[in-house]
Design an enzyme around this catalytic site. Structure first.
Site, short mmCIF file in Angstrom:
data_model
loop_
_atom_site.label_atom_id
_atom_site.label_comp_id
_atom_site.label_asym_id
_atom_site.label_seq_id
_atom_site.Cartn_x
_atom_site.Cartn_y
_atom_site.Cartn_z
N HIS A 38 1.00 -1.19 0.06
CA HIS A 38 0.20 -0.51 -0.22
C HIS A 38 0.52 1.72 -0.15
CE1 HIS A 38 -2.91 2.59 1.62
NE2 HIS A 38 -4.16 1.77 1.53
N ASP A 95 2.94 -3.89 8.15
CA ASP A 95 1.78 -3.75 7.53
C ASP A 95 0.77 -4.88 7.91
OD1 ASP A 95 0.04 -2.26 6.96
OD2 ASP A 95 0.27 -1.74 5.16
N CYS A 143 -4.84 2.09 -3.57
CA CYS A 143 -3.59 3.29 -3.12
C CYS A 143 -2.23 2.14 -3.24
CB CYS A 143 -3.36 3.30 -1.87
SG CYS A 143 -4.13 4.38 -1.48
N LYS A 203 -10.60 -0.49 9.84
CA LYS A 203 -10.74 -1.97 9.47
C LYS A 203 -11.52 -3.25 9.67
CE LYS A 203 -7.33 -0.24 5.72
NZ LYS A 203 -7.97 -0.09 4.62
N GLN A 236 -4.53 -5.42 6.88
CA GLN A 236 -5.46 -5.87 6.54
C GLN A 236 -5.02 -7.96 7.04
OE1 GLN A 236 -7.70 -5.65 3.95
NE2 GLN A 236 -7.13 -3.73 3.98
#
Length: 418
Positions: free
Chosen positions: A133, A210, A376, A236, A213
């Site tokens: 991202h 990261d 993104c 999220k 997700q």
């Protein structure tokens, strides 16, 4: 009605999410397939937000009156809940930010300002991947531009996986930080964390993950990951917008300098110099996102009650079904893994030569909400020679019937454009 093994009781779960009852476009009930961009919020989270503002609204940490102490307890209680949720060794390793982007920027700036042995400078290298991202690309580009460090990255295979064939060339003795996504927001790929971290540890590089997700969809155990930093965002995972998390190893947080200065993050201040509070407050300057943190705590309670293992099992079944059904659509090409193995619940695709924006618009007219664009993650689109994709993403409230509605909607799109 399609029955799949491992599904949650979505009929009961969906009753907790008010927006999923919304009717749009000529009486069509919304089919929400954009949870990778932001999840819907259950009533339990909305109620926690309302209760905070109605009964406990005050600034935290400094007030000695009842409401201020209640606000502080709720805010710090949310930190306790997040620490338990990710199996952090210490609650003091949990830093609240406004989102994952801020968390990743925080790490990049700490390393740019740090002393040895952590300092990133013109003699060092930074390793990322082509599937990141933008939030995990741009901060490292900025750091490289400021310090002269060399930015390197892993490429992608044709089937949407990381190409680790040159791992010893990407992660070298000069590498100071390796930062990569656990699950791609565009490709859905779940990356081989152990392989990458093992190589980073061999050369003494720090690792930043990261998990934006990943945290909403699977068990996230920071001790098992063995990374040095883990970033994710609340919105999220059923929490409000405006709240993110950075987890970092205690010894690193103690050694690294703060990025933002101001109230709350200090120990003492004079006109000549300042000393800083211990972590996590050292990295939380100013009035924090109090209500949002309370909402995040409520979201953690909600997800934990259902069970992250159960959520992961449900999403795997939905994703497996969706991958199979989408491949039945003529002229549809999935961008990323075409099986449910080692992949998350976001599926990006192109439909013939129909522009994704047109696909999304026609689906919207049928009440189906998907994401269109480069998500993104423009370097991924460039890698596969496409301008953009349509992305459908699923969560704990997604159903096989919604997958069927998407497939039927795509047939309508094909017919519409001839």
């Amino acid at each position: 009605m399609t029955q799949l093994p491992g599904l949650l009781d979505t009929e009961a779960i969906r009753k907790d999410f008010p927006l999923l009852d919304r009717v749009v476009h000529d009486g069509k009930k919304i089919v929400y397939l954009d949870s990778a961009a932001t999840s819907q919020k259950p009533r339990q989270v909305l109620d926690a937000l309302n209760a905070y503002y109605e009964r406990h609204n005050a600034n935290v940490h400094r007030g000695v009156y009842t409401v201020a102490e209640e606000a502080t307890a709720l805010y710090e209680g949310a930190r306790d809940k997040v620490a338990a949720f990710i199996n952090a060794p210490s609650r003091d390793e949990v830093i609240f930010t406004k989102n994952a982007s801020e968390s990743l920027n925080l790490v990049a700036n700490m390393l740019g300002w740090a002393d040895e042995p952590y300092r990133v400078d013109h003699e060092t290298e930074i390793a990322i991947t082509e599937m990141e991202h933008h939030s995990n690309i741009v901060p490292w580009q900025l750091l490289s531009q400021r310090t002269g460090a060399k930015l390197k990255w892993f490429g992608l295979t044709d089937d949407g996986r990381l190409d680790l064939s040159n791992i010893d060339e990407i992660i070298t003795e000069k590498t100071k930080i390796v930062s990569f996504t656990l699950v791609s927001n565009l490709l859905g790929t779940v990356n081989p964390v152990e392989t990458i971290i093992r190589r980073a540890q061999e050369v003494g590089a720090l690792v930043c993950i990261d998990a934006s997700q990943a945290a909403p969809h699977m068990v996230l155990d920071v001790q098992a990951l063995q990374a040095d930093f883990v970033a994710f965002t609340g919105h999220k995972m059923c929490a409000p917008t405006g709240i993110g998390v950075l987890w970092g190893r205690q010894e690193l947080l103690e050694d690294l300098p703060p990025f933002l200065g101001g109230g709350e993050m200090i120990e003492t201040v004079s006109m000549h110099s300042s000393t800083y509070a211990p972590a996590p407050h050292k990295f939380e300057a100013g009035t924090p996102p109090i209500a949002q943190a309370v909402g995040l705590g409520a979201a953690v309670d909600y997800l934990s009650a259902i069970g992250m293992e159960n959520i992961a099992r449900h999403e795997h079944a939905i994703t497996e079904y969706a991958v199979r059904r989408l491949q039945e659509v003529p002229d549809l090409r999935i961008i990323g893994p075409t099986t449910a193995e080692d992949r998350g619940a976001a599926i990006s695709f192109v439909l013939g030569d129909i522009h994704p924006h047109d696909v999304g618009q026609v689906l919207d007219e049928q009440g189906i909400a998907v994401r269109v664009g480069h998500h993104c993650a423009r370097p991924v689109c460039l890698r596969y020679g496409i301008p953009a994709t349509t992305r459908a993403s699923f969560y704990l409230y997604s159903t096989p019937a919604e997958v069927d509605a998407l497939v039927e909607g795509l047939e309508h799109v094909r017919n519409f454009f001839g």
